[in-house]
Scaffold this motif. Sequence first.
Motif, PDB file in Angstrom:
ATOM      1  N   ARG A 251       0.707  -0.813   0.172  1.00 48.99           N
ATOM      2  CA  ARG A 251      -0.399   0.122   0.188  1.00 48.99           C
ATOM      3  C   ARG A 251       1.014   1.402  -0.091  1.00 48.99           C
ATOM      4  O   ARG A 251       0.383   2.607  -0.498  1.00 48.99           O
ATOM      5  CB  ARG A 251      -1.236   0.293   1.338  1.00 48.99           C
ATOM      6  N   VAL A 252       2.111   1.403   0.256  1.00 53.41           N
ATOM      7  CA  VAL A 252       2.732   2.259   0.519  1.00 53.41           C
ATOM      8  C   VAL A 252       3.551   2.503  -0.984  1.00 53.41           C
ATOM      9  O   VAL A 252       3.467   3.614  -1.321  1.00 53.41           O
ATOM     10  CB  VAL A 252       3.871   2.265   2.156  1.00 53.41           C
ATOM     11  N   VAL A 253       4.213   1.985  -0.550  1.00 48.45           N
ATOM     12  CA  VAL A 253       4.816   1.527  -2.502  1.00 48.45           C
ATOM     13  C   VAL A 253       3.545   1.996  -3.208  1.00 48.45           C
ATOM     14  O   VAL A 253       3.766   2.918  -4.406  1.00 48.45           O
ATOM     15  CB  VAL A 253       5.336  -0.300  -2.919  1.00 48.45           C
ATOM     16  N   ALA A 254       3.010   1.446  -3.925  1.00 45.75           N
ATOM     17  CA  ALA A 254       0.993   2.440  -4.341  1.00 45.75           C
ATOM     18  C   ALA A 254       0.862   3.722  -4.457  1.00 45.75           C
ATOM     19  O   ALA A 254       1.044   4.154  -5.413  1.00 45.75           O
ATOM     20  CB  ALA A 254      -0.178   1.071  -4.594  1.00 45.75           C
ATOM     21  N   ASP A 255       1.159   3.682  -3.458  1.00 51.94           N
ATOM     22  CA  ASP A 255       0.755   5.896  -2.687  1.00 51.94           C
ATOM     23  C   ASP A 255       2.038   6.380  -2.682  1.00 51.94           C
ATOM     24  O   ASP A 255       1.336   7.042  -3.025  1.00 51.94           O
ATOM     25  CB  ASP A 255       0.658   6.015  -1.268  1.00 51.94           C
ATOM     26  N   ILE A 256       3.137   5.715  -2.870  1.00 55.48           N
ATOM     27  CA  ILE A 256       3.806   6.409  -3.519  1.00 55.48           C
ATOM     28  C   ILE A 256       3.482   6.543  -5.270  1.00 55.48           C
ATOM     29  O   ILE A 256       4.436   7.717  -5.730  1.00 55.48           O
ATOM     30  CB  ILE A 256       5.018   5.832  -3.500  1.00 55.48           C
ATOM     31  N   PHE A 257       3.383   5.679  -6.174  1.00 59.97           N
ATOM     32  CA  PHE A 257       3.206   5.937  -7.158  1.00 59.97           C
ATOM     33  C   PHE A 257       1.736   6.769  -7.376  1.00 59.97           C
ATOM     34  O   PHE A 257       2.255   7.628  -8.587  1.00 59.97           O
ATOM     35  CB  PHE A 257       3.156   4.428  -7.992  1.00 59.97           C
ATOM     36  N   ARG A 258       0.935   7.010  -6.369  1.00 51.17           N
ATOM     37  CA  ARG A 258       0.076   7.638  -6.754  1.00 51.17           C
ATOM     38  C   ARG A 258      -0.153   8.845  -6.613  1.00 51.17           C
ATOM     39  O   ARG A 258      -1.171   9.401  -7.332  1.00 51.17           O
ATOM     40  CB  ARG A 258      -0.981   6.980  -6.118  1.00 51.17           C
ATOM     41  N   ASP A 259       1.052   9.150  -5.907  1.00 50.66           N
ATOM     42  CA  ASP A 259       0.223  10.635  -5.231  1.00 50.66           C
ATOM     43  C   ASP A 259       1.668  11.291  -6.068  1.00 50.66           C
ATOM     44  O   ASP A 259       2.409  11.874  -6.867  1.00 50.66           O
ATOM     45  CB  ASP A 259       1.263  10.706  -4.381  1.00 50.66           C
ATOM     46  N   HIS A 260       0.035  12.440  -6.667  1.00 55.50           N
ATOM     47  CA  HIS A 260       0.933  13.816  -7.960  1.00 55.50           C
ATOM     48  C   HIS A 260       0.934  14.679  -7.789  1.00 55.50           C
ATOM     49  O   HIS A 260       1.706  15.777  -7.621  1.00 55.50           O
ATOM     50  CB  HIS A 260      -0.513  13.828  -8.345  1.00 55.50           C
ATOM     51  N   THR A 261       1.330  14.821  -5.613  1.00 56.63           N
ATOM     52  CA  THR A 261       2.004  15.598  -5.270  1.00 56.63           C
ATOM     53  C   THR A 261       3.573  15.961  -5.547  1.00 56.63           C
ATOM     54  O   THR A 261       3.739  17.483  -5.532  1.00 56.63           O
ATOM     55  CB  THR A 261       1.124  16.444  -4.139  1.00 56.63           C
ATOM     56  N   MET A 262       4.077  14.433  -5.398  1.00 57.20           N
ATOM     57  CA  MET A 262       5.645  15.144  -5.597  1.00 57.20           C
ATOM     58  C   MET A 262       6.146  14.430  -6.535  1.00 57.20           C
ATOM     59  O   MET A 262       5.378  13.935  -7.080  1.00 57.20           O
ATOM     60  CB  MET A 262       5.595  12.951  -4.430  1.00 57.20           C
ATOM     61  N   GLY A 263       6.679  14.434  -6.747  1.00 58.49           N
ATOM     62  CA  GLY A 263       7.852  15.157  -7.905  1.00 58.49           C
ATOM     63  C   GLY A 263       7.968  13.376  -7.935  1.00 58.49           C
ATOM     64  O   GLY A 263       8.911  12.833  -7.258  1.00 58.49           O
ATOM     65  N   GLY A 264       9.372  13.944  -9.317  1.00 57.35           N
ATOM     66  CA  GLY A 264       9.693  12.186  -9.403  1.00 57.35           C
ATOM     67  C   GLY A 264      11.558  11.968  -8.281  1.00 57.35           C
ATOM     68  O   GLY A 264      11.286  11.026  -7.630  1.00 57.35           O
ATOM     69  N   PRO A 265      12.466  13.351  -8.309  1.00 55.02           N
ATOM     70  CA  PRO A 265      13.385  12.767  -6.936  1.00 55.02           C
ATOM     71  C   PRO A 265      12.350  12.126  -5.983  1.00 55.02           C
ATOM     72  O   PRO A 265      13.006  11.439  -5.044  1.00 55.02           O
ATOM     73  CB  PRO A 265      13.689  13.890  -6.986  1.00 55.02           C
ATOM     74  N   GLN A 266      11.595  12.818  -5.170  1.00 53.27           N
ATOM     75  CA  GLN A 266      10.766  12.856  -3.825  1.00 53.27           C
ATOM     76  C   GLN A 266      10.457  11.046  -4.004  1.00 53.27           C
ATOM     77  O   GLN A 266      10.673  10.728  -3.270  1.00 53.27           O
ATOM     78  CB  GLN A 266       9.344  13.294  -3.569  1.00 53.27           C
TER      79      GLN A 266
END
Length: 139
Positions: free
Chosen positions: A35-50
């Motif tokens: 779920r954490v990995v999926a949330d990282i990929f789905r979060d549009h507020t973070m940029g690529g480096p983050q």
Amino acid sequence: MNGPVFLAYDYPVLGAFWTVLFITLATMWFILLFRVVADIFRDHTMGGPQKALWLICVLCLPFLGVFVYVLARGGAMGEREARRDAELRQAMSASAARTGAPSGTTPRDLDELAKLADLKAHGDISEAEYAHAKERILH
């Protein structure tokens, strides 16, 4: 071995309890990790480096990375999931409205209607059979 082997004696109840507890906790851990990995990929507020840094933290130091992620960004995980579900519901409603299906129609019903329309277009079923099957799906 000359005598019978009693497996219950060799594996006491407390051992079975600890095994079930370990399997349950390991399953919960992997669900949280995915779920954490999926949330990282789905979060549009973070940029690529983050996203890359969070993924490195989560994958290289899984326990520490996941716990830090949940502490730092866990509150918004539920909000992002709820927003995603609402968007999916709206898209499904819009799709149902375009096809003229009633509002309670599920995606599975829409797929069945599309298959029926294909069968009718290819001449595999008659108009009466199409109308009867469509009525059955919609009600």
